[in-house]
Scaffold this motif. Structure first.
Motif, PDB file in Angstrom:
ATOM      1  N   ARG A  35       0.808  -1.217   0.000  1.00 44.13           N
ATOM      2  CA  ARG A  35       0.000   0.000   0.000  1.00 44.13           C
ATOM      3  C   ARG A  35       0.845   1.273   0.000  1.00 44.13           C
ATOM      4  N   SER A  36       2.109   1.145   0.309  1.00 45.54           N
ATOM      5  CA  SER A  36       2.964   2.333   0.372  1.00 45.54           C
ATOM      6  C   SER A  36       3.514   2.669  -1.010  1.00 45.54           C
ATOM      7  N   HIS A  37       3.368   3.919  -1.412  1.00 47.50           N
ATOM      8  CA  HIS A  37       3.912   4.351  -2.704  1.00 47.50           C
ATOM      9  C   HIS A  37       5.427   4.411  -2.678  1.00 47.50           C
ATOM     10  N   LYS A  38       6.026   4.322  -1.472  1.00 47.31           N
ATOM     11  CA  LYS A  38       7.480   4.354  -1.355  1.00 47.31           C
ATOM     12  C   LYS A  38       8.116   2.992  -1.618  1.00 47.31           C
ATOM     13  N   VAL A  39       7.323   1.940  -1.609  1.00 45.69           N
ATOM     14  CA  VAL A  39       7.869   0.603  -1.854  1.00 45.69           C
ATOM     15  C   VAL A  39       8.086   0.415  -3.345  1.00 45.69           C
ATOM     16  N   VAL A  40       9.254  -0.054  -3.718  1.00 44.46           N
ATOM     17  CA  VAL A  40       9.594  -0.260  -5.119  1.00 44.46           C
ATOM     18  C   VAL A  40       8.876  -1.500  -5.643  1.00 44.46           C
ATOM     19  N   ASP A  41       8.140  -1.348  -6.731  1.00 44.90           N
ATOM     20  CA  ASP A  41       7.472  -2.464  -7.394  1.00 44.90           C
ATOM     21  C   ASP A  41       8.494  -3.146  -8.304  1.00 44.90           C
ATOM     22  N   LEU A  42       8.765  -4.418  -8.036  1.00 44.32           N
ATOM     23  CA  LEU A  42       9.797  -5.148  -8.756  1.00 44.32           C
ATOM     24  C   LEU A  42       9.247  -6.024  -9.875  1.00 44.32           C
ATOM     25  N   ALA A  43       7.986  -5.795 -10.244  1.00 44.61           N
ATOM     26  CA  ALA A  43       7.364  -6.643 -11.269  1.00 44.61           C
ATOM     27  C   ALA A  43       8.154  -6.609 -12.575  1.00 44.61           C
ATOM     28  N   GLU A  44       8.566  -5.425 -12.988  1.00 46.08           N
ATOM     29  CA  GLU A  44       9.323  -5.318 -14.232  1.00 46.08           C
ATOM     30  C   GLU A  44      10.690  -5.986 -14.102  1.00 46.08           C
ATOM     31  N   THR A  45      11.303  -5.862 -12.938  1.00 48.06           N
ATOM     32  CA  THR A  45      12.612  -6.476 -12.706  1.00 48.06           C
ATOM     33  C   THR A  45      12.554  -7.983 -12.853  1.00 48.06           C
ATOM     34  N   VAL A  46      11.553  -8.615 -12.223  1.00 49.28           N
ATOM     35  CA  VAL A  46      11.507 -10.081 -12.236  1.00 49.28           C
ATOM     36  C   VAL A  46      10.975 -10.624 -13.558  1.00 49.28           C
ATOM     37  N   ARG A  47      10.319  -9.765 -14.365  1.00 45.95           N
ATOM     38  CA  ARG A  47       9.855 -10.225 -15.677  1.00 45.95           C
ATOM     39  C   ARG A  47      10.999 -10.421 -16.666  1.00 45.95           C
ATOM     40  N   ASP A  48      12.121  -9.796 -16.398  1.00 47.04           N
ATOM     41  CA  ASP A  48      13.278  -9.954 -17.273  1.00 47.04           C
ATOM     42  C   ASP A  48      13.735 -11.417 -17.222  1.00 47.04           C
ATOM     43  N   PRO A  49      13.786 -12.122 -18.356  1.00 45.85           N
ATOM     44  CA  PRO A  49      14.196 -13.540 -18.343  1.00 45.85           C
ATOM     45  C   PRO A  49      15.555 -13.759 -17.680  1.00 45.85           C
ATOM     46  N   ALA A  50      16.434 -12.765 -17.765  1.00 46.67           N
ATOM     47  CA  ALA A  50      17.761 -12.913 -17.171  1.00 46.67           C
ATOM     48  C   ALA A  50      17.701 -12.987 -15.643  1.00 46.67           C
ATOM     49  N   PRO A  62      -2.922 -15.545   3.050  1.00 46.28           N
ATOM     50  CA  PRO A  62      -3.557 -14.469   2.284  1.00 46.28           C
ATOM     51  C   PRO A  62      -2.739 -13.186   2.303  1.00 46.28           C
ATOM     52  N   THR A  63      -2.606 -12.581   1.145  1.00 47.85           N
ATOM     53  CA  THR A  63      -1.910 -11.298   1.060  1.00 47.85           C
ATOM     54  C   THR A  63      -2.934 -10.182   1.204  1.00 47.85           C
ATOM     55  N   THR A  64      -3.402 -10.014   2.424  1.00 49.68           N
ATOM     56  CA  THR A  64      -4.348  -8.955   2.765  1.00 49.68           C
ATOM     57  C   THR A  64      -3.749  -8.133   3.897  1.00 49.68           C
ATOM     58  N   PRO A  65      -3.937  -6.815   3.885  1.00 55.27           N
ATOM     59  CA  PRO A  65      -3.351  -5.974   4.927  1.00 55.27           C
ATOM     60  C   PRO A  65      -3.812  -6.312   6.340  1.00 55.27           C
ATOM     61  N   VAL A  66      -4.968  -6.958   6.476  1.00 59.71           N
ATOM     62  CA  VAL A  66      -5.478  -7.254   7.815  1.00 59.71           C
ATOM     63  C   VAL A  66      -5.079  -8.647   8.283  1.00 59.71           C
ATOM     64  N   TYR A  67      -4.214  -9.324   7.518  1.00 58.23           N
ATOM     65  CA  TYR A  67      -3.832 -10.683   7.933  1.00 58.23           C
ATOM     66  C   TYR A  67      -3.272 -10.695   9.351  1.00 58.23           C
ATOM     67  N   SER A  68      -2.344  -9.789   9.653  1.00 53.94           N
ATOM     68  CA  SER A  68      -1.708  -9.819  10.970  1.00 53.94           C
ATOM     69  C   SER A  68      -2.728  -9.643  12.091  1.00 53.94           C
ATOM     70  N   LYS A  69      -3.791  -8.883  11.815  1.00 47.72           N
ATOM     71  CA  LYS A  69      -4.804  -8.657  12.848  1.00 47.72           C
ATOM     72  C   LYS A  69      -5.693  -9.876  13.041  1.00 47.72           C
ATOM     73  N   PHE A  70      -6.134 -10.507  11.941  1.00 43.64           N
ATOM     74  CA  PHE A  70      -6.986 -11.672  12.172  1.00 43.64           C
ATOM     75  C   PHE A  70      -6.162 -12.890  12.564  1.00 43.64           C
ATOM     76  N   SER A  71      -4.861 -12.893  12.203  1.00 48.58           N
ATOM     77  CA  SER A  71      -3.980 -13.949  12.683  1.00 48.58           C
ATOM     78  C   SER A  71      -3.890 -13.912  14.207  1.00 48.58           C
ATOM     79  N   GLU A  72      -3.884 -12.712  14.755  1.00 56.32           N
ATOM     80  CA  GLU A  72      -3.866 -12.576  16.217  1.00 56.32           C
ATOM     81  C   GLU A  72      -5.117 -13.196  16.835  1.00 56.32           C
TER      82      GLU A  72
END
Length: 429
Positions: A107-122, A384-394
């Motif tokens: 959710r943070s715009h400061k986190v780098v999205d690496l989708a393009e990086t990992v799509r590179d076959p190399a 699940p990759t949901t922001p509330v996982y840590s809360k319902f995990s508790e």
């Protein structure tokens, strides 16, 4: 004279500004060099190979300096530490983060999205285990690159099995076999328990339960991710099995802070522990004669759970962003993976690492490591990759604890946790 004084004052002011900027800059660039702050989260001796890798990268990449720092004395607090740094505008360039936090990070715009990086076959993204790729990806955004991969199996003390005349577990064993084995190995006269369960209520409590749900075809949430799906009759039966072991058989040592079960295993007071490859370094150091096998199963299904952790990168400007992605990519290559992961007893992050001589040394030095690596094939699902996982995990952790310590029926405790989960999901917009 006045002009000379004003000129001297201007030079002094400029010098002061330069010194102030240098003192305040934890990262950035110095004379054209990009300085990257890396919160690795690893205490000694686990930090040694990472510091060596940082020094090597700095030496071989003259335009970049990697500054490794612990970040926090307890990795459990890394999310809070990073969020505070983001709010204060002083985020590191890269930090070690649990996989259960990826949805919050996405959710943070400061986190780098690496989708393009990992799509590179190399890059070789498909060379990483499916559980790593799944937990890293949130709605198409790749939040981080794998830092650690693990899974849960059973480590058992051969000496205690031999003394009790109990055969070692086979790979096709069931949860009922596990219960009967634990009961036979329990000797309260010698203060020996068949097995143990951490009941701190934290994620360490919860992730040991999810495989039992998956093995029976269950899910944590419904397909839409809007409702809890873990209070089914099968899920209730799974928790009631542990409840029966703890309260009726008295074969389970209930570790209320989650820190005693491994030392008790190492000292010969617990015969079996559900744990991961991360425990092998300490177990080996205590000279325990042990074996490793996969989790017990239902109807031939022996699914396990993997808890990958990640190097998450933050956007501190285009130069630093590019430099940290390049560093993380270098760090994830098989040669560096071997020097980090295998050196401290962790499993290889990618399959290609298994082709290196270091892997052969690793499986020789860490008995049971090969079984844990093979067990990655049983890690077919991710939390699940949901922001509330840590809360319902508790809430789920508290449900497990109430059943095992307080004796409350699983139908009641899991039902309460499901209600709490539904509320959290409904409020998450």
């Amino acid at each position: 004279m006045a002009n000379r004084l004003r000129g001297a004052a201007a030079l002094a002011a400029a010098a002061l500004l330069t010194l102030t900027a240098a003192a305040c800059g934890g990262g950035g660039s110095d004379g054209g060099k990009v300085k990257l702050t890396w919160w690795h989260g690893q205490a000694a001796p686990y930090d040694k190979p990472l510091k060596q890798l940082a020094a090597e990268y700095t030496r071989t990449h003259p335009g970049v300096e990697i500054v490794p720092q612990l970040g926090t004395s307890n990795v459990d607090n890394m999310l809070q530490k990073v969020q505070a740094a983001l709010a204060g505008g002083d985020a590191p360039d890269m930090a070690y983060m649990y996989g259960s936090w990826t949805a919050s990070m996405a959710r943070s715009h400061k986190v780098v999205d690496l989708a393009e990086t990992v799509r590179d076959p190399a890059f070789g993204w498909n060379d990483f285990w499916p559980s790593e790729r799944a937990a890293a990806t949130v709605k198409g955004k790749v939040v981080g690159l794998p830092a650690v991969v693990d899974n849960l199996g059973v480590v058992y003390n051969k000496k205690l099995f031999d003394a009790a005349g109990v055969p070692y577990p086979k790979s096709d064993w069931t949860w009922q076999d596990f219960r009967e084995t634990a009961k036979r190995l329990t000797d309260h006269g010698k203060n020996v328990y068949g097995t143990t369960y951490p009941v701190s209520g934290a994620e360490d409590t919860v992730w040991r339960y999810w495989p039992m749900l998956w093995q029976q075809g269950g899910q944590i949430l419904d397909p839409a991710g809007k409702k809890a799906a873990f209070d089914t009759p099968q899920a209730v039966a799974a928790l009631d099995l542990w409840r029966g072991m703890a309260r009726d058989d008295k074969s389970v040592y209930l570790d209320q802070n989650g820190e005693k079960f491994l030392p008790l295993f190492q000292s010969g007071k617990v015969a079996m522990v559900v744990t991961g490859p991360f425990a092998l370094l300490d177990i080996r150091a205590h000279h325990v004669d042990y074996g490793v096998t996969g989790l017990p199963g239902y109807n031939g299904d022996h699914q396990t759970i993997s808890g990958p952790d990640y190097w998450v990168m933050f956007d501190n400007g285009s130069r630093r962003r590019k430099a940290v992605v390049d560093f993380a990519t270098w760090l994830s290559r098989p040669e560096q993976d071997a020097r980090w992961s295998l050196a401290v007893g962790n499993m290889p992050l990618r399959k290609a690492t298994m082709g290196l001589p270091a892997y052969r040394t690793y499986v020789k030095d860490f008995p049971g490591a090969a079984e844990f690596v093979a067990n990655l094939a049983n890690a077919k699902q991710a939390r699940p990759t949901t922001p509330v996982y840590s809360k319902f995990s508790e809430a789920v952790g508290n449900a497990i604890t109430r059943s095992l310590i307080g004796g409350d029926p699983a139908a009641k405790t899991l039902g309460d946790a499901a209600d709490r989960t539904d509320d959290l999901l409904a409020k998450d917009k």
